[in-house]
Design a protein around this motif. Structure first.
Motif, PDB file in Angstrom:
ATOM      1  N   LEU A   3       0.939  -1.306  -0.088  1.00  8.65           N
ATOM      2  CA  LEU A   3       0.070  -0.172  -0.053  1.00  8.65           C
ATOM      3  C   LEU A   3       0.911   1.331   0.131  1.00  8.65           C
ATOM      4  N   GLU A   4       1.680   1.221   0.902  1.00  6.16           N
ATOM      5  CA  GLU A   4       3.007   2.433   0.795  1.00  6.16           C
ATOM      6  C   GLU A   4       3.415   2.711  -0.444  1.00  6.16           C
ATOM      7  N   GLU A   5       4.015   1.403  -1.178  1.00  4.96           N
ATOM      8  CA  GLU A   5       4.525   1.708  -2.501  1.00  4.96           C
ATOM      9  C   GLU A   5       3.506   2.329  -3.619  1.00  4.96           C
ATOM     10  N   ARG A   6       2.204   1.781  -3.558  1.00  2.00           N
ATOM     11  CA  ARG A   6       1.190   2.362  -4.417  1.00  2.00           C
ATOM     12  C   ARG A   6       0.939   3.913  -4.109  1.00  2.00           C
ATOM     13  N   LEU A   7       0.980   4.194  -3.170  1.00  4.61           N
ATOM     14  CA  LEU A   7       0.402   5.515  -2.462  1.00  4.61           C
ATOM     15  C   LEU A   7       1.778   6.519  -2.580  1.00  4.61           C
ATOM     16  N   GLY A   8       3.020   5.723  -2.513  1.00  5.72           N
ATOM     17  CA  GLY A   8       4.182   6.677  -2.642  1.00  5.72           C
ATOM     18  C   GLY A   8       4.362   7.726  -1.479  1.00  5.72           C
ATOM     19  N   VAL A   9       3.792   6.885  -0.139  1.00  2.64           N
ATOM     20  CA  VAL A   9       4.151   7.463   1.152  1.00  2.64           C
ATOM     21  C   VAL A   9       4.462   6.353   2.162  1.00  2.64           C
ATOM     22  N   ARG A  10       5.120   6.891   3.143  1.00  2.00           N
ATOM     23  CA  ARG A  10       5.230   5.873   4.355  1.00  2.00           C
ATOM     24  C   ARG A  10       4.242   6.410   5.352  1.00  2.00           C
ATOM     25  N   LEU A  11       3.501   5.124   5.464  1.00  2.00           N
ATOM     26  CA  LEU A  11       2.442   5.573   6.733  1.00  2.00           C
ATOM     27  C   LEU A  11       2.880   4.872   7.933  1.00  2.00           C
ATOM     28  N   PHE A  12       3.820   4.058   8.287  1.00  2.00           N
ATOM     29  CA  PHE A  12       4.116   4.099   9.624  1.00  2.00           C
ATOM     30  C   PHE A  12       5.621   4.089   9.866  1.00  2.00           C
ATOM     31  N   VAL A  13       6.044   4.640  11.161  1.00  2.00           N
ATOM     32  CA  VAL A  13       7.284   4.587  11.458  1.00  2.00           C
ATOM     33  C   VAL A  13       7.395   3.365  12.435  1.00  2.00           C
ATOM     34  N   ARG A  14       8.210   2.281  11.936  1.00  2.00           N
ATOM     35  CA  ARG A  14       8.306   1.033  12.496  1.00  2.00           C
ATOM     36  C   ARG A  14       9.589   0.864  13.422  1.00  2.00           C
ATOM     37  N   THR A  15       9.441   0.317  14.575  1.00  2.00           N
ATOM     38  CA  THR A  15      10.684   0.084  15.342  1.00  2.00           C
ATOM     39  C   THR A  15      10.491  -1.454  15.588  1.00  2.00           C
ATOM     40  N   THR A  16      11.651  -1.976  16.318  1.00  2.00           N
ATOM     41  CA  THR A  16      11.289  -3.352  16.918  1.00  2.00           C
ATOM     42  C   THR A  16      10.298  -3.658  18.115  1.00  2.00           C
ATOM     43  N   ARG A  17       9.814  -2.513  18.617  1.00  2.00           N
ATOM     44  CA  ARG A  17       9.072  -2.572  19.688  1.00  2.00           C
ATOM     45  C   ARG A  17       7.706  -1.968  19.464  1.00  2.00           C
ATOM     46  N   GLN A  18       7.474  -0.891  18.507  1.00  2.00           N
ATOM     47  CA  GLN A  18       6.121  -0.391  18.110  1.00  2.00           C
ATOM     48  C   GLN A  18       6.058   0.217  16.839  1.00  2.00           C
ATOM     49  N   ILE A  19       4.633   0.451  16.361  1.00  2.00           N
ATOM     50  CA  ILE A  19       4.528   1.266  15.195  1.00  2.00           C
ATOM     51  C   ILE A  19       3.910   2.523  15.536  1.00  2.00           C
ATOM     52  N   ARG A  20       3.983   3.744  14.652  1.00  2.00           N
ATOM     53  CA  ARG A  20       3.427   4.734  14.918  1.00  2.00           C
ATOM     54  C   ARG A  20       2.800   5.225  13.648  1.00  2.00           C
ATOM     55  N   LEU A  21       1.961   5.941  13.230  1.00  2.00           N
ATOM     56  CA  LEU A  21       1.314   6.576  12.063  1.00  2.00           C
ATOM     57  C   LEU A  21       2.659   7.838  11.798  1.00  2.00           C
ATOM     58  N   THR A  22       2.885   7.799  10.629  1.00  2.00           N
ATOM     59  CA  THR A  22       3.505   9.141  10.235  1.00  2.00           C
ATOM     60  C   THR A  22       2.558  10.233  10.071  1.00  2.00           C
ATOM     61  N   ASP A  23       2.907  11.450   9.581  1.00  2.00           N
ATOM     62  CA  ASP A  23       2.048  12.493   9.438  1.00  2.00           C
ATOM     63  C   ASP A  23       1.065  12.336   8.160  1.00  2.00           C
ATOM     64  N   GLY A  24       1.713  11.440   7.204  1.00  2.00           N
ATOM     65  CA  GLY A  24       1.130  11.092   6.066  1.00  2.00           C
ATOM     66  C   GLY A  24       0.201   9.906   6.143  1.00  2.00           C
ATOM     67  N   GLY A  25       0.496   9.063   7.136  1.00  2.00           N
ATOM     68  CA  GLY A  25      -0.409   7.761   7.480  1.00  2.00           C
ATOM     69  C   GLY A  25      -1.468   8.642   8.296  1.00  2.00           C
ATOM     70  N   ARG A  26      -1.302   9.547   9.282  1.00  2.00           N
ATOM     71  CA  ARG A  26      -2.644  10.165   9.817  1.00  2.00           C
ATOM     72  C   ARG A  26      -3.472  10.692   8.770  1.00  2.00           C
ATOM     73  N   ARG A  27      -3.022  11.323   8.026  1.00  2.00           N
ATOM     74  CA  ARG A  27      -3.895  12.035   7.145  1.00  2.00           C
ATOM     75  C   ARG A  27      -4.673  11.138   6.246  1.00  2.00           C
ATOM     76  N   TYR A  28      -3.979   9.981   5.902  1.00  2.00           N
ATOM     77  CA  TYR A  28      -4.578   8.665   5.145  1.00  2.00           C
ATOM     78  C   TYR A  28      -5.814   8.084   5.887  1.00  2.00           C
ATOM     79  N   TYR A  29      -5.435   7.801   7.141  1.00  2.00           N
ATOM     80  CA  TYR A  29      -6.322   7.359   7.910  1.00  2.00           C
ATOM     81  C   TYR A  29      -7.749   8.088   8.337  1.00  2.00           C
ATOM     82  N   ASP A  30      -7.231   9.335   8.364  1.00  2.00           N
ATOM     83  CA  ASP A  30      -8.546  10.339   8.969  1.00  2.00           C
ATOM     84  C   ASP A  30      -9.204  10.477   7.286  1.00  2.00           C
TER      85      ASP A  30
END
Length: 73
Positions: free
Chosen positions: A46-73
């Motif tokens: 989905l990120e590839e198709r949209l051309g935007v990173r939706l989540f910041v991923r770490t080994t312990r958690q994920i969180r929405l990027t600004d672009g991911g928050r706008r897409y979710y909204d």
């Protein structure tokens, strides 16, 4: 006008929403009945198709990027 939707893309959007709501790929996978790896791959496509990173991923958690928050909204 008849519209056709790509089931794969709709599934990716649904998994994205679940991951955003659960703040977890594992949580989204449990709700959807798939593996966490399947959620991760789907969101990656989905990120590839949209051309935007939706989540910041770490080994312990994920969180929405600004672009991911706008897409979710």
């Amino acid at each position: 006008m008849k519209r056709e939707f790509d089931d794969m893309q709709l599934g990716s959007i649904e998994l994205f929403c679940l991951a955003a709501e659960q703040a977890s790929f594992t949580g989204a996978a449990n709700v959807a009945g798939v593996t966490p790896a399947a959620v991760s791959r789907s969101i990656g496509r989905l990120e590839e198709r949209l051309g935007v990173r939706l989540f910041v991923r770490t080994t312990r958690q994920i969180r929405l990027t600004d672009g991911g928050r706008r897409y979710y909204d």
